[in-house]
Design an enzyme around this catalytic site. Structure first.
Site, short mmCIF file in Angstrom:
data_model
loop_
_atom_site.label_atom_id
_atom_site.label_comp_id
_atom_site.label_asym_id
_atom_site.label_seq_id
_atom_site.Cartn_x
_atom_site.Cartn_y
_atom_site.Cartn_z
N GLY A 104 0.83 -1.22 0.00
CA GLY A 104 0.00 0.00 0.00
C GLY A 104 0.85 1.25 0.00
O GLY A 104 2.08 1.19 0.07
N GLY A 106 2.68 3.54 1.53
CA GLY A 106 3.27 3.67 2.86
C GLY A 106 3.80 5.06 3.14
O GLY A 106 4.06 5.43 4.29
N ARG A 107 4.02 5.80 2.07
CA ARG A 107 4.51 7.17 2.27
C ARG A 107 4.01 8.10 1.17
O ARG A 107 4.49 9.21 1.01
CB ARG A 107 6.02 7.19 2.31
CG ARG A 107 6.68 6.53 1.11
CD ARG A 107 8.15 6.73 1.18
NE ARG A 107 8.82 5.90 0.19
CZ ARG A 107 10.09 6.00 -0.10
NH1 ARG A 107 10.83 6.91 0.53
NH2 ARG A 107 10.65 5.23 -0.98
N LYS A 126 4.73 12.27 -2.34
CA LYS A 126 5.52 11.12 -1.91
C LYS A 126 6.47 11.58 -0.81
O LYS A 126 7.28 12.49 -1.02
CB LYS A 126 6.31 10.53 -3.08
CG LYS A 126 7.14 9.30 -2.69
CD LYS A 126 7.64 8.58 -3.93
CE LYS A 126 8.58 7.44 -3.56
NZ LYS A 126 9.08 6.76 -4.77
N ASP A 265 4.11 -4.46 -7.46
CA ASP A 265 3.51 -3.25 -6.89
C ASP A 265 4.13 -1.99 -7.49
O ASP A 265 3.66 -0.88 -7.23
CB ASP A 265 3.66 -3.23 -5.36
CG ASP A 265 5.10 -3.42 -4.91
OD1 ASP A 265 5.68 -4.47 -5.23
OD2 ASP A 265 5.65 -2.52 -4.26
N ASN A 266 5.17 -2.15 -8.30
CA ASN A 266 5.78 -1.01 -8.98
C ASN A 266 5.49 -1.03 -10.48
O ASN A 266 6.22 -0.43 -11.26
CB ASN A 266 7.29 -0.99 -8.74
CG ASN A 266 7.64 -0.67 -7.29
OD1 ASN A 266 6.85 -0.06 -6.57
ND2 ASN A 266 8.81 -1.08 -6.85
N ASP A 275 7.46 4.75 -9.69
CA ASP A 275 8.25 4.44 -8.49
C ASP A 275 9.74 4.36 -8.76
O ASP A 275 10.35 3.29 -8.76
CB ASP A 275 7.75 3.15 -7.82
CG ASP A 275 6.54 3.40 -6.95
OD1 ASP A 275 5.95 4.51 -7.06
OD2 ASP A 275 6.16 2.53 -6.16
#
Ligand code: AMP
Ligand code: MG
Length: 504
Positions: A104, A106-107, A126, A265-266, A275
């Site tokens: 998820g 996260g930042r 970000k 996830d990227n 990312d």
């Protein structure tokens, strides 16, 4: 800091830019995200900004200086504009080939989505602080990695490669611990959507077919409307994503870009580069080049990227299977198989234009392969070789030392030059016209690690002018004015010792 404390600390300003907010992601439902505000950063300051991205968003020309907008507060996570509905989204994914479970944002925090003349765009901070998906992380990004992401996003756009964009970087003296103590920064990223393969994997793994269906319908409705009327929309979506991913991989390979962390996830569902972490551009051409110091096995080595794209599409297909059904497995396998051919064709096409061929001939593959093999053997500079190839003269007595002198092997030089000249003459290639065309596909300048590193070192000392200068150069990487500058030159010896890891 407790997430609730952060929520109360952020104020909503009286007015923002003249934007129409869409915020369509919210309609997906509560399983998809957590609404929360950014965590403020102390005494923020500007680091860099992209005027080209500001134009995309339709920001007024005084967007940074305008006191009533207070953009600095917004883009450092200290304030919101009316209409913003910040959220962190949840996704899962495979990291380094292993199921990693829930991840998820996260930042990262999506601020909302606006209408622009080129379609809806989502804005994301970000490094804006902790979210429910931060796991062991601190929710922050450091100045070093933020400058790298900012510069490379805009550089890729300049190269014509699909990517998330970057509007600006803000910084703060807040200390952030990585291998050493660094300071915090926030990148404002922009994209039509930040949805990843991992979003699909998340709901498939949870067996939440209703949410998976909503996500798929959402992505088709807003980003792939051509799939809507297919008898099997989920298969059509997979196919469309596979085609975009194949094109993206060919574009990365052609410019020598290594992503470094191609976890599912990227991977953008829109086929965007997303990312930016320990990415790098090839200096010497090395198929086995690993840009991520943490990737000891070389899973994400340069030459492996197209295959990893294939692997990741398999994971996406798995994620879509609950909607597709076992009866249609053959259609899914066909789509995945087609990726390989599509990638191969896209790569051949790009390499042909990198070599200045206007037509396709049967000897092209052999010529191109022998060139690439020699480059790999001698570690010839990827960018400089292709850029200088445009100076090749087909005149019978031409020595072409400017480009062929990049190779040590004299026999190769003579053999390949003769074959290349012959091939060009066979299509009556005009040297000047070919050079102009080649200089539109072979960049003179890419964001080599040492260029980023010099800009970062100056920025860490409080001088942001090099970041802004480099941005300007990278936004026009085909401009012939740069060819004689140090930016287009071979990397200095110290560049070999730069190590870039996942920690950012
Ligand atoms: P990456 O591979 O760097 O894109 O990140 C993998 C996962 O780790 C994502 O869920 C990120 O949001 C999360 N992550 C990375 N760095 C941090 C951090 N400093 N704080 C919180 N989460 C992070
Ligand atoms: Mg990520």
């Amino acid at each position: 800091m407790n997430i609730d404390d952060a929520t109360t600390a952020v104020s909503t300003l009286a007015a923002g830019p003249d934007w129409r907010w869409r915020n369509r992601f919210h309609a997906l439902g509560a399983e998809f995200y957590t609404e929360l505000s950014p965590q403020p950063l102390p005494t923020p300051h500007w680091v860099a900004h992209s005027e080209s991205c500001a134009e995309l968003l339709g920001l007024p020309s005084d967007w940074q200086a305008n006191q009533s907008l207070n953009a600095l507060a917004v883009f450092s996570g200290n304030a919101l504009w009316p209409g913003m509905r910040p959220l962190a989204s949840v996704y899962s994914g495979h990291q380094f080939g292993v199921w990693a479970g829930q991840l998820g944002d996260g930042r990262a925090l999506s601020l909302g989505e606006i209408d622009t003349p080129s379609g809806p765009q989502e804005l994301q901070l970000k490094g804006a602080g902790l979210t429910p998906y931060s796991r062991m992380g601190d929710g922050r990004a450091v100045l070093r990695s933020s400058i790298r992401e900012f510069l490379c996003s805009e550089a890729m756009h300049g190269l014509g490669i699909p990517t998330t964009r970057a509007l600006c970087v803000t910084g703060s003296p807040l200390p952030v611990l990585r291998e050493t103590l660094e300071t915090a920064a926030v990148v404002t990223r922009v994209a039509p959507s930040f949805i990843r393969f991992g979003h699909f994997e998340h709901f498939a793994q949870r067996r939440d077919t209703a949410a998976l269906q909503r996500l798929t319908d959402f992505v088709i409705e807003h980003h792939y409307p051509e799939c809507r009327d297919s008898p099997h929309p989920a298969v059509a979506l997979l196919n469309a994503v596979a085609l975009r991913t194949a094109e993206l991989m060919a574009q990365w390979q052609a410019v020598g870009f290594c992503h470094g962390v191609m976890n599912t996830d990227n991977m953008s569902i829109l086929g965007l580069t997303i990312d930016y972490g320990p990415f790098g551009f090839l200096d010497g051409h090395d198929p086995d080049h690993i840009c991520n110091h943490t990737d000891r096995q070389g899973r994400y080595a340069y030459a492996s990227q197209p295959n990893i794209g294939f692997w990741n599409l398999h994971a996406l297909a798995q994620g879509l299977m609950p909607l597709i059904g076992r009866d249609h497995t053959d259609a899914v396998l066909e789509v995945l198989e087609a990726y390989k051919q599509h990638y191969a064709n896209a790569m051949r096409r790009r390499l042909r234009s990198k070599c200045g061929f206007a037509t396709a001939q049967k000897e092209d593959a052999g010529l191109i392969d022998s060139l690439m093999a020699q480059m790999a053997h001698e570690r010839t500079d990827h960018t400089i070789l292709f850029r200088r190839l445009s100076t090749f003269s087909t005149a019978p007595d031409a020595e072409n030392l400017h480009v062929m002198g990049l190779f040590d092997d004299l026999a190769f030089r003579a053999r390949w030059s003769a074959a290349y000249a012959e091939r060009l003459r066979s299509e009556r290639s005009n040297d000047l016209q070919r050079a102009a065309a080649m200089n539109r596909v072979n960049p003179g300048v890419v964001l080599r690690n040492h260029l980023a590193e010099s800009a970062i070192r100056q920025a860490q000392a409080g001088d942001f002018s090099e970041v802004q200068r480099l941005l300007k150069v990278l936004q026009k990487p085909f401009d012939e004015r740069h060819d004689t500058s140090a930016d287009a030159d071979f990397p200095p010896d110290w560049a070999q010792h730069i190590e870039v890891s996942c920690s950012s």
